[in-house]
Motif scaffolding. Structure first.
Motif: not given
Lengths: 322, 341
Positions: A215, A218-222, B63, B66-69, B96, B99-100, B104-105
């Protein structure tokens, strides 16, 4: 002091604790530089585990024997110095000086053939396991990385492979190639192993998929590729590699079974334990010892690999850590 | 029952979340609303706190932004406009890429958030290679500087080490280095200090504060710790049951907490100067006692000030009539200014 004032004081104190502690020396420098990794601590426990020691010793001896077989074997596997002693009434030469296990029905030295046979057995076992591992890695990675529909399709294929009795599937593959050989043997056995590895890898990939570090990545855009091959796969391999040592034992037994059934290498100039066992069955009532020795070797080696695999699995099991 | 329309986002707003709603559930079942009409703004350089107990929707909010759900099993509505783009409408690939780089998170547990089999240096460099197209060697050099910047001693050595060789504080520093590697304009910190020792907590908070001030990064601080809020946040949103129940600037909120829930959170902080036989204050019940917002106030079953109207009518989020500053409140019977006596 009014309650209001007290509350404000408390808040200021809170803000102060959160804001001024920066001069505390970095307690972060207590890292265990000589610290134990998972592998390291597992090794410490393994070294004291008698089960592992027995298994590893058998395995090591077997591998050394296989590698140096031509040097160790006292005689050639094909020459037949005892052919003079093979008679219709007495087809198996007795043990004698220089030939401690006697000969076979073609006058060849049984001990030398056993020693040379370890090499074929190891090659077939290892190659079949590696091929099964490779196939399982591809399918498991596919299912675990993409999930969703890809996962469903791949796993149903794997389910079909898994539902076939392994010996039957191996038989079918061996017959498919018409002329049985060492290679049909390897392919047949590896096809049987693929679903085991695929399921195992897919399971641990899926648990990695929902892990915190994936997670965080993914949060870093990998992207998906690095997520799969750098973050998920290396962390999922542990149980798969342990399974491989267990599968090695199964492969050896299966190779012997197929050879015994005549689906192995028909050329008996390169001996193999299962094949020797198969040839021995006609003479079992006269000379049981020529069946006993290859059978005993198979049992001991499979036992050794199983002991080693089981103790590895136990040592690397996260539930046994700490 | 709809949330009151908050003031339109001003031009210098970096992130503007409007009516964010997240529902979980499978088809045929009544969906569970984890986040219900949450709206707030973040300006560049500002630190905004999202405060509440476990299960109040803080993490789901972040989340969702961040679009991480997970792709399936949930429904996200509303908008999260970041610099003119609604992040919730971006497809996977576009999100994607952001993100980063833009947002960032950092997460709660620094050990499990790091890949155990990859060295710290490679993990930091990965972000740089991904978003700034740097070559491996350049990225490693930059990683070294980043580790140095977040206060990791002897960064050249640490680059080659693995997460289990670092202490908790250093792991969190490494994660911060990764999050800030591409100088994102928005950083979401989801309880970044919960898993750390108290002394390390303060260091990490200081570090975050410094970095935010230095770079003008906006920070969304998700926490249940009001001490963290007091030390760090400019603006505080208190969440309960998926809805914002009180929003105010930090000083205003701490000086005159009006919502009984905010008061309960403040009151439940143990005090060193209290009498020893004093009972620790707690909010009775748990989040599980939630009633849906549709039938009155969700906090009513646990509220000491609940009156009949609280159970009958759902309160809406409105400007507190007695407050001078912006102070939004969702309560029928708030504490009088000055708070709990």
């Amino acid at each position: 002091m009014s309650p209001m004032q007290r509350k404000k004081d408390r808040i200021d104190a809170l803000a102060a604790t959160a804001g001024t502690a920066g001069d505390i020396p970095d307690a972060g420098h207590v890292s265990e530089s000589g610290g134990l990794s998972l592998i390291g601590s597992a090794w410490l426990r393994l070294r004291r585990n008698p089960v592992f020691l027995v298994g590893a010793t058998i395995t090591a001896l077997f591998v050394l024997l296989a590698i140096f077989a031509p040097l160790i074997a006292p005689h050639s596997g094909t020459a037949n110095p005892l052919i003079g002693q093979v008679t219709t009434n007495h087809p198996i030469p007795n043990p004698q000086s220089g030939y401690p296990l006697g000969g076979d029905n073609q006058g060849r030295d049984l001990l030398s053939r056993l020693i040379l046979g370890s090499r074929q057995t190891l090659i077939v076992g290892v190659l079949a396991t590696l091929a099964g591992l490779a196939g399982g890695l591809v399918l498991g990675t596919l299912a675990g990385s993409f999930g969703g529909r890809v996962d469903t399709v791949v796993m149903r294929i794997v389910d079909v492979m898994l539902s076939l009795p392994s010996l039957l599937l191996a038989l079918a593959v061996a017959t498919l190639f018409g002329q049985p050989s060492q290679w049909t043997l390897i392919i047949a056995i590896s096809v049987v192993q693929i679903p085991i590895f695929a399921r195992l890898l897919r399971g641990s990939m899926l648990s990695q998929r929902s892990s915190d570090h994936v997670l965080a990545a993914r949060a870093l855009g990998v992207k998906r590729g690095p997520i799969t091959f750098r973050h998920m796969l290396p962390n999922s391999l542990g149980p798969v590699l342990v399974q491989a040592t267990l599968v090695l034992a199964v492969s050896i037994i299966e190779a012997a079974s197929l050879s015994f059934l005549g689906l192995g290498n028909p050329d008996d100039s390169s001996p193999e334990w299962g094949q020797m066992l198969g040839r021995a069955q006609d003479l079992f009532d006269i000379a049981p010892h020529i069946a006993f020795w290859p059978a005993g070797c198979i049992v001991v080696v499979a036992f050794g690999f199983t002991l080693m695999g089981e103790s590895l699995r136990e040592a690397l099991d996260p539930r046994n850590r700490r | 029952m709809t949330a009151p329309s908050p003031a339109p986002a001003t031009t210098d707003t970096l992130l503007s979340v409007r009516d964010l709603t997240v529902e979980f559930g499978t088809k045929g079942q009544t969906p569970f609303r984890a986040v219900d009409g949450v709206s707030f703004d973040v300006r560049p350089g500002q630190t905004v706190g999202l405060v509440g107990e476990s299960g109040c929707g803080k993490s789901v909010t972040s989340l969702a932004i961040m679009g991480l759900l997970p792709k399936r099993g949930n429904k996200v509505a509303g908008s999260a406009t970041f610099d003119g783009t609604d992040l919730l409408t971006l497809d996977d690939r576009e999100m994607r890429d952001r993100r980063g780089r833009d947002v960032a998170m950092i997460f709660q547990d620094p050990l499990s958030s790091l890949n155990p089999v990859v060295s710290i240096g490679v993990q930091v460099a990965e972000v740089l290679q991904r978003h700034r197209g740097m070559k491996k060697s350049a990225a490693m050099a930059e990683s070294r500087d980043l580790l140095d910047k977040v206060g990791i001693p002897d960064p050249s050595r640490r680059l080659k080490e693995y997460p289990h060789q670092l202490s908790g504080g250093m792991r969190q520093r490494a994660l911060i280095a990764m999050a800030l590697a591409c100088k994102p304009r928005l950083l979401i910190a989801d309880e970044p200090t919960t898993a750390l020792d108290v002394t390390i907590q303060a260091q990490i908070l200081n570090l975050l504060k410094e970095l935010v001030v230095d770079s003008g990064t906006a920070l969304i601080m998700i926490t249940h710790d009001l001490g963290v809020v007091a030390g760090l946040c400019d603006e505080v949103n208190v969440l309960y049951g998926g809805r914002i129940v009180e929003t105010a600037p930090r000083h205003e909120l701490f000086a005159s907490p009006r919502h009984p829930y905010t008061n309960g959170l403040l009151g439940s902080i143990p005090r060193l100067d209290g009498a020893r036989n004093e009972q620790l204050a707690a909010i009775p019940g748990s989040v599980a006692d939630n009633i849906p917002w549709t039938s009155g106030c969700a906090f009513a079953p646990r509220c000491s000030r609940a009156i009949d109207v609280c159970r009958a009518e759902t309160p809406s989020l409105e400007q507190d009539s007695v407050a001078i500053e912006d102070h939004l409140l969702r309560c029928h019977n708030p504490w009088p200014t000055g708070g709990e006596a």
